[in-house]
Write a protein that holds these residues in place. Structure first.
Motif, PDB file in Angstrom:
ATOM      1  N   GLY A  33       0.799  -1.224   0.000  1.00  0.00           N
ATOM      2  CA  GLY A  33       0.000   0.000   0.000  1.00  0.00           C
ATOM      3  C   GLY A  33       0.825   1.264   0.000  1.00  0.00           C
ATOM      4  N   ARG A  34       2.066   1.198   0.488  1.00  0.00           N
ATOM      5  CA  ARG A  34       2.944   2.381   0.452  1.00  0.00           C
ATOM      6  C   ARG A  34       3.523   2.520  -0.949  1.00  0.00           C
ATOM      7  N   THR A  35       3.812   3.749  -1.371  1.00  0.00           N
ATOM      8  CA  THR A  35       4.426   3.948  -2.685  1.00  0.00           C
ATOM      9  C   THR A  35       5.942   3.868  -2.577  1.00  0.00           C
ATOM     10  N   GLU A  36       6.574   3.638  -3.722  1.00  0.00           N
ATOM     11  CA  GLU A  36       8.042   3.671  -3.764  1.00  0.00           C
ATOM     12  C   GLU A  36       8.544   5.021  -3.261  1.00  0.00           C
ATOM     13  N   ALA A  37       7.851   6.089  -3.627  1.00  0.00           N
ATOM     14  CA  ALA A  37       8.258   7.435  -3.193  1.00  0.00           C
ATOM     15  C   ALA A  37       8.159   7.582  -1.683  1.00  0.00           C
ATOM     16  N   ASP A  38       7.129   6.990  -1.073  1.00  0.00           N
ATOM     17  CA  ASP A  38       7.014   7.013   0.385  1.00  0.00           C
ATOM     18  C   ASP A  38       8.235   6.368   1.035  1.00  0.00           C
ATOM     19  N   VAL A  39       8.581   5.192   0.535  1.00  0.00           N
ATOM     20  CA  VAL A  39       9.707   4.447   1.094  1.00  0.00           C
ATOM     21  C   VAL A  39      11.012   5.216   0.872  1.00  0.00           C
ATOM     22  N   ALA A  40      11.173   5.790  -0.331  1.00  0.00           N
ATOM     23  CA  ALA A  40      12.388   6.541  -0.647  1.00  0.00           C
ATOM     24  C   ALA A  40      12.567   7.724   0.289  1.00  0.00           C
ATOM     25  N   ALA A  41      11.468   8.405   0.633  1.00  0.00           N
ATOM     26  CA  ALA A  41      11.559   9.552   1.540  1.00  0.00           C
ATOM     27  C   ALA A  41      12.050   9.125   2.916  1.00  0.00           C
ATOM     28  N   ASP A  42      11.570   7.991   3.399  1.00  0.00           N
ATOM     29  CA  ASP A  42      12.042   7.491   4.690  1.00  0.00           C
ATOM     30  C   ASP A  42      13.525   7.129   4.635  1.00  0.00           C
ATOM     31  N   ILE A  43      13.926   6.513   3.529  1.00  0.00           N
ATOM     32  CA  ILE A  43      15.328   6.117   3.379  1.00  0.00           C
ATOM     33  C   ILE A  43      16.228   7.347   3.296  1.00  0.00           C
ATOM     34  N   GLU A  44      15.807   8.364   2.550  1.00  0.00           N
ATOM     35  CA  GLU A  44      16.602   9.585   2.435  1.00  0.00           C
ATOM     36  C   GLU A  44      16.858  10.198   3.805  1.00  0.00           C
ATOM     37  N   ALA A  45      15.835  10.253   4.624  1.00  0.00           N
ATOM     38  CA  ALA A  45      15.999  10.807   5.967  1.00  0.00           C
ATOM     39  C   ALA A  45      16.951   9.950   6.795  1.00  0.00           C
ATOM     40  N   ALA A  46      16.830   8.637   6.667  1.00  0.00           N
ATOM     41  CA  ALA A  46      17.681   7.729   7.448  1.00  0.00           C
ATOM     42  C   ALA A  46      19.141   7.811   7.014  1.00  0.00           C
ATOM     43  N   ILE A  47      19.383   8.029   5.741  1.00  0.00           N
ATOM     44  CA  ILE A  47      20.761   8.148   5.247  1.00  0.00           C
ATOM     45  C   ILE A  47      21.472   9.287   5.973  1.00  0.00           C
ATOM     46  N   VAL A  48      20.782  10.414   6.144  1.00  0.00           N
ATOM     47  CA  VAL A  48      21.374  11.547   6.870  1.00  0.00           C
ATOM     48  C   VAL A  48      21.466  11.227   8.361  1.00  0.00           C
ATOM     49  N   GLU A  49      20.417  10.632   8.909  1.00  0.00           N
ATOM     50  CA  GLU A  49      20.421  10.296  10.340  1.00  0.00           C
ATOM     51  C   GLU A  49      21.572   9.357  10.695  1.00  0.00           C
ATOM     52  N   GLU A  50      21.939   8.489   9.777  1.00  0.00           N
ATOM     53  CA  GLU A  50      22.974   7.496  10.070  1.00  0.00           C
ATOM     54  C   GLU A  50      24.382   7.965   9.731  1.00  0.00           C
ATOM     55  N   GLY A  51      24.560   9.269   9.439  1.00  0.00           N
ATOM     56  CA  GLY A  51      25.913   9.799   9.343  1.00  0.00           C
ATOM     57  C   GLY A  51      26.365  10.338   8.017  1.00  0.00           C
ATOM     58  N   HIS A  52      25.504  10.307   6.997  1.00  0.00           N
ATOM     59  CA  HIS A  52      25.877  10.875   5.705  1.00  0.00           C
ATOM     60  C   HIS A  52      25.580  12.376   5.665  1.00  0.00           C
ATOM     61  N   THR A  53      26.286  13.077   4.818  1.00  0.00           N
ATOM     62  CA  THR A  53      26.018  14.500   4.607  1.00  0.00           C
ATOM     63  C   THR A  53      24.673  14.688   3.929  1.00  0.00           C
ATOM     64  N   ASP A  54      24.373  13.830   2.960  1.00  0.00           N
ATOM     65  CA  ASP A  54      23.090  13.868   2.263  1.00  0.00           C
ATOM     66  C   ASP A  54      22.877  12.531   1.568  1.00  0.00           C
ATOM     67  N   ALA A  55      21.694  12.357   1.008  1.00  0.00           N
ATOM     68  CA  ALA A  55      21.383  11.150   0.237  1.00  0.00           C
ATOM     69  C   ALA A  55      21.695  11.437  -1.225  1.00  0.00           C
ATOM     70  N   ALA A  56      22.755  10.839  -1.736  1.00  0.00           N
ATOM     71  CA  ALA A  56      23.161  11.100  -3.117  1.00  0.00           C
ATOM     72  C   ALA A  56      22.215  10.428  -4.101  1.00  0.00           C
ATOM     73  N   PHE A  57      21.708   9.252  -3.757  1.00  0.00           N
ATOM     74  CA  PHE A  57      20.777   8.540  -4.640  1.00  0.00           C
ATOM     75  C   PHE A  57      20.000   7.523  -3.816  1.00  0.00           C
ATOM     76  N   VAL A  58      18.757   7.336  -4.202  1.00  0.00           N
ATOM     77  CA  VAL A  58      17.889   6.336  -3.577  1.00  0.00           C
ATOM     78  C   VAL A  58      17.081   5.670  -4.685  1.00  0.00           C
ATOM     79  N   ILE A  59      17.335   4.398  -4.917  1.00  0.00           N
ATOM     80  CA  ILE A  59      16.567   3.611  -5.874  1.00  0.00           C
ATOM     81  C   ILE A  59      15.678   2.651  -5.094  1.00  0.00           C
ATOM     82  N   VAL A  60      14.380   2.751  -5.324  1.00  0.00           N
ATOM     83  CA  VAL A  60      13.420   1.799  -4.774  1.00  0.00           C
ATOM     84  C   VAL A  60      12.630   1.263  -5.965  1.00  0.00           C
ATOM     85  N   GLY A  61      13.008   0.071  -6.435  1.00  0.00           N
ATOM     86  CA  GLY A  61      12.378  -0.511  -7.610  1.00  0.00           C
ATOM     87  C   GLY A  61      11.562  -1.726  -7.219  1.00  0.00           C
ATOM     88  N   SER A  62      10.250  -1.583  -7.211  1.00  0.00           N
ATOM     89  CA  SER A  62       9.385  -2.678  -6.784  1.00  0.00           C
ATOM     90  C   SER A  62       8.759  -3.388  -7.983  1.00  0.00           C
TER      91      SER A  62
END
Length: 375
Positions: free
Chosen positions: A179-208
């Motif tokens: 029920g969640r969209t790929e974009a929904d999941v990507a947004a959560d991942i982007e936030a987590a990439i920064v939370e876990e120590g990266h400067t930013d999320a350079a790329f996020v591929i969610v291919g379902s």
């Protein structure tokens, strides 16, 4: 470490890089390197300066004399986070109305043969060529030798980046729900990439589902469904600018037996390629090690890209692990091992780790399980 904290190597590290750059420039029968903002400038002096219409340029004489930085006076602050001051570089600042290309020429000997980095914009390259009355050559042959072999400090930075992206993959199962969209999941991942120590999320591929059969699909409004296979390929920079890049494949619910069987072949291929990495092996032989198990299983035509790419201050850099490359691997080379299987209109899968060549094999920067992750 805070995700946005600044970190760089010691002035001694940058000093050795400049010395090596001068040595390689002499060996190439050139008189100087001209380096504009980008990964090469960051590698050589730790500067994250950006490229604008006003010229910023590092001039490295092959003679070993002190390097110079030609820079607009209003951009001087961009050098404050670099090693320029500790290295004693000559700073040649200029103001609007001054011709910066003549300033570059003043830092060179008459008739100097120069090479420029690939990131130099044409708006600077052409005036430099006109001012020097000679077309510069590419500095790639010199810079490739510098950046392709990572030193101990760079390898440690890659370890930190690998650990940071592993922590993100450990959380991905939280966000993959029907029920969640790929974009929904990507947004959560982007936030987590920064939370876990990266400067930013350079790329996020969610291919379902069928989107996973496109290796460079990014994200869409497609809603996840039970039974979907989902390719998650993510990464970003960790200070001082070294990238992570890791792919894992997930499935929503227990996988179809045929999917599980095909994925097991991909696991064998990825393991075979990693096992083939060692000093003296060629890039092509590692690529072949990944392809052979898949071809034997009847899936050779479903692996449609190279096995890997180099990584460091750029997400993609040399060496490239692919058919036709006779490059001999050496300790310190860092690159991805990422075979994939793609079934158009159905599903896809990829397993990607970053490895660094050691004296007797390789060390992986990623340590998450490779199996098809059931969520």
């Amino acid at each position: 470490m805070n995700a946005h904290s600044e970190e760089r190597f010691t002035a001694e590290v940058y000093g050795k890089r400049l010395e090596r750059a001068a040595e390689l420039t002499r060996a190439a029968k050139l008189d100087a390197l001209l380096i504009t903002p980008g990964p090469d400038l960051r590698y050589l002096i730790g500067s994250g300066a950006q490229s604008f219409e006003r010229l910023t340029c590092l001039v490295i004489p092959a003679s070993g004399e002190t390097a110079s930085v030609v820079i607009p006076k209003l951009e001087l602050a961009s050098l404050s986070g670099s090693a320029a001051g500790e290295l004693g570089l000559q700073v040649l600042d200029w103001t609007d109305g001054v011709n910066p290309y003549r300033v570059v020429k003043s830092a060179l000997n008459a008739g100097a043969r120069v090479a420029v980095d690939d990131a130099m914009p044409a708006l600077h390259l052409l005036p430099i060529a006109d001012t020097l009355n000679a077309l510069p050559v590419s500095a790639t042959p010199v810079l490739r030798q510098l950046r392709m072999i990572k030193d101990a400090s760079e390898i440690e930075a890659l370890r930190r980046a690998g650990a940071a992206i592993d922590r993100v993959h450990a959380r991905v199962g939280e966000w993959l729900r029907p029920g969640r969209t790929e974009a929904d999941v990507a947004a959560d991942i982007e936030a987590a990439i920064v939370e876990e120590g990266h400067t930013d999320a350079a790329f996020v591929i969610v291919g379902s589902g069928p989107n996973g059969a496109s290796p460079h699909h990014e994200k869409s409004e497609r809603r996840l469904e039970t039974g979907d296979v989902v390719v998650v390929d993510i990464g970003g920079p960790v200070e001082p600018g070294y990238y992570s890049d890791s792919t894992r494949t997930y499935v929503l619910g227990e996988p179809d037996p045929e999917i599980a069987s095909r994925y097991a072949e991909l696991e064998r291929a990825q393991a075979a390629a990693v096992a083939a990495v060692r000093p003296g092996a060629t890039a092509e032989s590692v690529d072949a090690a990944a392809r052979e198990p898949l071809s034997r299983a009847g899936f050779g035509d479903n692996f449609i890209h190279r096995t890997g790419h180099g990584i460091g201050l750029s997400v993609h850099e040399e060496p490239y692990i692919m058919t036709g490359s006779d490059l001999v691997l050496e300790p310190g080379m860092a690159f991805s091992i990422e075979p994939g299987l793609y079934f158009g209109g159905e599903w896809g899968a990829r397993i990607e780790d970053i490895v660094v060549v050691t004296e007797d094999g390789c060390e992986s920067m990623n340590h998450r399980p490779h199996g098809l992750a059931v969520v």
